[in-house]
Design an enzyme around this catalytic site. Structure first.
Site, short mmCIF file in Angstrom:
data_model
loop_
_atom_site.label_atom_id
_atom_site.label_comp_id
_atom_site.label_asym_id
_atom_site.label_seq_id
_atom_site.Cartn_x
_atom_site.Cartn_y
_atom_site.Cartn_z
N ASP A 1 8.51 9.33 -1.07
CA ASP A 1 8.89 8.10 -0.38
C ASP A 1 9.14 6.97 -1.38
O ASP A 1 8.90 7.13 -2.58
CB ASP A 1 7.81 7.71 0.65
N ASP B 1 -4.20 5.25 8.85
CA ASP B 1 -3.72 5.47 10.22
C ASP B 1 -3.15 6.87 10.42
O ASP B 1 -2.50 7.15 11.42
CB ASP B 1 -2.66 4.41 10.59
N GLU C 1 4.81 6.71 9.71
CA GLU C 1 3.79 5.97 10.47
C GLU C 1 3.59 6.60 11.85
O GLU C 1 4.39 7.43 12.29
CB GLU C 1 4.23 4.51 10.61
N HIS D 1 -0.91 8.39 8.43
CA HIS D 1 0.46 8.65 7.96
C HIS D 1 0.45 9.56 6.74
O HIS D 1 -0.49 9.56 5.95
CB HIS D 1 1.24 7.35 7.72
C1 GLP Z 1 0.85 5.12 0.83
C2 GLP Z 1 1.75 6.30 0.54
C3 GLP Z 1 1.17 7.59 1.06
C4 GLP Z 1 -0.29 7.69 0.66
C5 GLP Z 1 -1.05 6.56 1.25
C6 GLP Z 1 -2.54 6.61 0.93
O1 GLP Z 1 1.07 4.54 2.06
N1 GLP Z 1 3.06 6.15 1.05
O2 GLP Z 1 1.92 8.68 0.53
O3 GLP Z 1 -0.81 8.92 1.10
O4 GLP Z 1 -0.54 5.36 0.70
O5 GLP Z 1 -2.74 6.11 -0.34
P1 GLP Z 1 -4.08 6.23 -1.18
O6 GLP Z 1 -4.10 7.61 -1.68
O7 GLP Z 1 -3.91 5.22 -2.27
O8 GLP Z 1 -5.19 5.92 -0.25
#
Ligand code: GLP
Length: 260
Positions: free
Chosen positions: A67, A136, A143, A138
């Site tokens: 992404d 949440d 989302e 995702h």
């Molecule tokens: C972002 C990314 C996701 C990731 C999420 C959780 O929103 N787009 O791919 O899984 O954060 O991030 P973290 O691993 O820093 O908690």
């Protein structure tokens, strides 16, 4: 779906690196799906270590990021292109030309998303996709209420996600509202998916992912439909799982030849 519960992110990252190492020995030109966020960073750390120490070879590997934010200037330190470059590409013997990401600066966003899908397909599809999970539920930036069949496209972030990710920006207001993300259908097409989650703030999302119904309200729950999904969680992230003892028992008694 296999759920592995270990004491912390370091041993989990080591397991994920084992799976990537085994894949590269079997298929040196494997296609890796790369995630940003903080959860996969210890995996990249471990891969860099094994590259330097054991000669784990990335020279033929191709990589596709999950992404990207829309509208960040080139080189912005929080853009996922930069994160992947810093944390992954620069530390390994992988050609930067072999590492791709959705183009969040494209003038024609739908065309850029289609081109990204085409590029993944032309590379033969993703062999192993790394994932984190948002609070949440995702994955990527899909989302809640994303189509379970979605492909790469633009999405609007939930405000909670913008707050969660504000720590990577100068101020919360700088977090873009829009992102490009591989869809849930795109992620499902990867041959093996490894999701990492650590910390109590992920416990509810992990419970919904593993033991809730398959439902777009928890996008990660779509992984229940994947034939080879591995969920790596620490004790805190596993703390709401009803069948935690069963997952521990299964892993402890797993045949040694099986790998992840
Ligand atoms: C972002 C990314 C996701 C990731 C999420 C959780 O929103 N787009 O791919 O899984 O954060 O991030 P973290 O691993 O820093 O908690």
């Amino acid at each position: 779906m296999e759920v592995v519960i270990l004491s912390g992110i370091t041993p989990l990252a080591s397991l994920a690196a084992d799976a990537i190492g085994a894949l590269l020995r079997r298929k040196p030109d494997a296609v890796l799906g790369l995630a940003a966020g903080s959860s996969p960073l210890p995996v990249y750390e471990e891969l860099a270590l094994r590259h330097g120490r054991d000669g784990l070879d990335f020279s033929q590997v191709r990589g596709f990021a999950l992404d990207e934010y829309v509208g960040l200037p080139p080189g912005h330190p929080a853009s996922y292109r930069e994160v992947i470059r810093r944390e992954f590409t620069e530390r390994l013997n992988i050609s930067p030309a072999n590492v791709h990401g959705p183009d969040g600066a494209a003038a024609d966003i739908p065309a850029a998303c289609q081109a990204y899908e085409d590029a993944i397909r032309a590379a033969g599809g993703v062999d192993l996709q790394l994932l984190g999970i948002g609070t949440d539920g995702h994955i990527g930036f899909n989302e809640p209420c994303s189509s379970l069949a979605s492909r790469t496209r633009i999405k609007t972030l939930v405000e909670q996600t913008r707050r969660d990710n504000a720590r990577f920006f100068g101020s919360p207001a700088e977090v873009p509202h829009h992102v490009l993300t591989q869809g849930l259908g795109t992620i499902l097409a990867a041959r093996h998916v490894i999701l990492l989650a650590a910390g109590a703030q992920k416990a509810r999302a992990v419970r919904d992912l593993v033991e809730g119904p398959v439902a777009a309200i928890c996008p990660a729950s779509v992984l229940q439909l994947h034939p080879h999904a591995t969920i790596l969680v620490d004790e805190a992230a596993a703390s709401s799982l009803r069948l935690a003892d069963y997952y521990r028992h299964s892993f402890d008694n797993k045949p040694a030849w099986q790998g992840l």
